[in-house]
Design a protein around this motif. Sequence first.
Motif, PDB file in Angstrom:
ATOM      1  N   GLU A 147      33.543 -99.147  48.715  1.00  0.00           N
ATOM      2  CA  GLU A 147      34.996 -99.175  48.872  1.00  0.00           C
ATOM      3  C   GLU A 147      35.608 -99.569  47.539  1.00  0.00           C
ATOM      4  N   ALA A 148      36.423 -98.694  46.977  1.00  0.00           N
ATOM      5  CA  ALA A 148      37.044 -98.958  45.678  1.00  0.00           C
ATOM      6  C   ALA A 148      38.184 -99.950  45.821  1.00  0.00           C
ATOM      7  N   SER A 149      38.483-100.643  44.740  1.00  0.00           N
ATOM      8  CA  SER A 149      39.708-101.432  44.695  1.00  0.00           C
ATOM      9  C   SER A 149      40.850-100.504  44.293  1.00  0.00           C
ATOM     10  N   SER A 150      42.009-101.056  44.114  1.00  0.00           N
ATOM     11  CA  SER A 150      43.196-100.221  43.866  1.00  0.00           C
ATOM     12  C   SER A 150      43.507-100.061  42.385  1.00  0.00           C
ATOM     13  N   ASN A 151      42.504-100.229  41.518  1.00  0.00           N
ATOM     14  CA  ASN A 151      42.732-100.141  40.076  1.00  0.00           C
ATOM     15  C   ASN A 151      43.441 -98.868  39.647  1.00  0.00           C
ATOM     16  N   TYR A 152      43.071 -97.746  40.265  1.00  0.00           N
ATOM     17  CA  TYR A 152      43.599 -96.451  39.843  1.00  0.00           C
ATOM     18  C   TYR A 152      44.649 -95.915  40.802  1.00  0.00           C
ATOM     19  N   ASP A 155      46.101 -93.215  45.787  1.00  0.00           N
ATOM     20  CA  ASP A 155      45.560 -91.868  45.992  1.00  0.00           C
ATOM     21  C   ASP A 155      44.096 -91.803  45.572  1.00  0.00           C
ATOM     22  N   TYR A 156      43.793 -92.413  44.425  1.00  0.00           N
ATOM     23  CA  TYR A 156      42.403 -92.434  43.960  1.00  0.00           C
ATOM     24  C   TYR A 156      41.544 -93.182  44.970  1.00  0.00           C
ATOM     25  N   LYS A 157      41.999 -94.350  45.395  1.00  0.00           N
ATOM     26  CA  LYS A 157      41.227 -95.159  46.342  1.00  0.00           C
ATOM     27  C   LYS A 157      40.976 -94.390  47.634  1.00  0.00           C
ATOM     28  N   ALA A 158      41.998 -93.735  48.145  1.00  0.00           N
ATOM     29  CA  ALA A 158      41.838 -92.993  49.397  1.00  0.00           C
ATOM     30  C   ALA A 158      40.819 -91.874  49.247  1.00  0.00           C
ATOM     31  N   ALA A 159      40.887 -91.158  48.125  1.00  0.00           N
ATOM     32  CA  ALA A 159      39.954 -90.052  47.908  1.00  0.00           C
ATOM     33  C   ALA A 159      38.531 -90.563  47.724  1.00  0.00           C
ATOM     34  N   PHE A 160      38.391 -91.666  47.004  1.00  0.00           N
ATOM     35  CA  PHE A 160      37.060 -92.223  46.765  1.00  0.00           C
ATOM     36  C   PHE A 160      36.454 -92.761  48.055  1.00  0.00           C
ATOM     37  N   ASP A 161      37.210 -93.574  48.767  1.00  0.00           N
ATOM     38  CA  ASP A 161      36.679 -94.205  49.978  1.00  0.00           C
ATOM     39  C   ASP A 161      36.309 -93.189  51.043  1.00  0.00           C
ATOM     40  N   SER A 162      37.072 -92.112  51.123  1.00  0.00           N
ATOM     41  CA  SER A 162      36.866 -91.150  52.206  1.00  0.00           C
ATOM     42  C   SER A 162      35.697 -90.202  51.972  1.00  0.00           C
ATOM     43  N   VAL A 176      26.015 -96.254  55.956  1.00  0.00           N
ATOM     44  CA  VAL A 176      26.443 -97.649  55.954  1.00  0.00           C
ATOM     45  C   VAL A 176      27.708 -97.690  55.099  1.00  0.00           C
ATOM     46  N   PRO A 177      28.830 -98.109  55.644  1.00  0.00           N
ATOM     47  CA  PRO A 177      30.101 -97.963  54.917  1.00  0.00           C
ATOM     48  C   PRO A 177      30.139 -98.634  53.556  1.00  0.00           C
ATOM     49  N   SER A 178      29.516 -99.815  53.405  1.00  0.00           N
ATOM     50  CA  SER A 178      29.622-100.529  52.133  1.00  0.00           C
ATOM     51  C   SER A 178      28.357-101.306  51.821  1.00  0.00           C
ATOM     52  N   TRP A 179      27.898-101.178  50.603  1.00  0.00           N
ATOM     53  CA  TRP A 179      26.746-101.920  50.101  1.00  0.00           C
ATOM     54  C   TRP A 179      26.963-103.428  50.231  1.00  0.00           C
ATOM     55  N   PHE A 180      28.204-103.878  50.039  1.00  0.00           N
ATOM     56  CA  PHE A 180      28.495-105.309  49.985  1.00  0.00           C
ATOM     57  C   PHE A 180      29.009-105.889  51.297  1.00  0.00           C
ATOM     58  N   ASP A 181      28.934-105.149  52.390  1.00  0.00           N
ATOM     59  CA  ASP A 181      29.446-105.666  53.666  1.00  0.00           C
ATOM     60  C   ASP A 181      28.807-107.003  54.042  1.00  0.00           C
ATOM     61  N   GLY A 182      27.492-107.114  53.833  1.00  0.00           N
ATOM     62  CA  GLY A 182      26.808-108.342  54.205  1.00  0.00           C
ATOM     63  C   GLY A 182      27.303-109.543  53.421  1.00  0.00           C
ATOM     64  N   ILE A 183      27.487-109.355  52.121  1.00  0.00           N
ATOM     65  CA  ILE A 183      27.979-110.440  51.284  1.00  0.00           C
ATOM     66  C   ILE A 183      29.400-110.820  51.667  1.00  0.00           C
ATOM     67  N   LEU A 184      30.242-109.841  51.886  1.00  0.00           N
ATOM     68  CA  LEU A 184      31.620-110.143  52.244  1.00  0.00           C
ATOM     69  C   LEU A 184      31.692-110.870  53.580  1.00  0.00           C
ATOM     70  N   ALA A 185      30.832-110.490  54.519  1.00  0.00           N
ATOM     71  CA  ALA A 185      30.823-111.149  55.827  1.00  0.00           C
ATOM     72  C   ALA A 185      30.306-112.578  55.725  1.00  0.00           C
ATOM     73  N   ALA A 186      29.379-112.825  54.796  1.00  0.00           N
ATOM     74  CA  ALA A 186      28.771-114.150  54.672  1.00  0.00           C
ATOM     75  C   ALA A 186      29.575-115.087  53.774  1.00  0.00           C
TER      76      ALA A 186
END
Length: 228
Positions: A147-152, A155-162, A176-186
Amino acid sequence: MKILLSGVTRGYGALRCGRNLGTALLISGVIAGGARAEIVVAALGDSLTQGYGLPQDDGFVPQMEMWLRDQGYEVELINAGVSGDTTAGGLARVAWTLTPEVDAMIVALGGNDFLRGIDPAVSRENLAGILEAARAADVEVLMVGLEASSNYGPDYKAAFDSMYPELSDEFGVSLVPSWFDGILAASDSDGPSAFMQPDGIHPNAEGVSVIVDALGPAVVDLVESVSD
């Protein structure tokens, strides 16, 4: 993944000099002791897969392999991660990653594309090429998204994430939606810093362990899909 440090513009593999010199040997199917594991899974990725900044045994591939063995699965996990790689790099080497020994593949690419501001349409085309190569080789795939941040901008984020869920649907591969889901949840109220190396981009050994625990069930599903 949501890039954990908003505003970072360098590739998260750029700090590493050189390539993963051991990858070619591992890809060749040489396994310690000469024994072939029941299931061989290639992990095609970048520095997050390769294990940047960590002792060899603490990287994603050895930790995931040990996790799977602890669950009773005889799996050889090949480290096909190259630090600094983009989706274009993954596409360039997927053909020699998919040797006859490989039964399944984890695809975890795209973070460096985002950090370099590469057009998501280009990244999507590269990922599609990787999935097409896996389909041609009759290799099951688990794709790990970001999941990208909003740096760009939005529109960029939506295209990248999708692009990840759309490609998952198009090719019928698990996601698996995100590599970092586990870290963010913990993470607690102080954020994920306890699980990250000082660069704020790569997980430390504990962070990798959390990632493995979160991704493990999906990797088990991948292994079982080729065990039937």
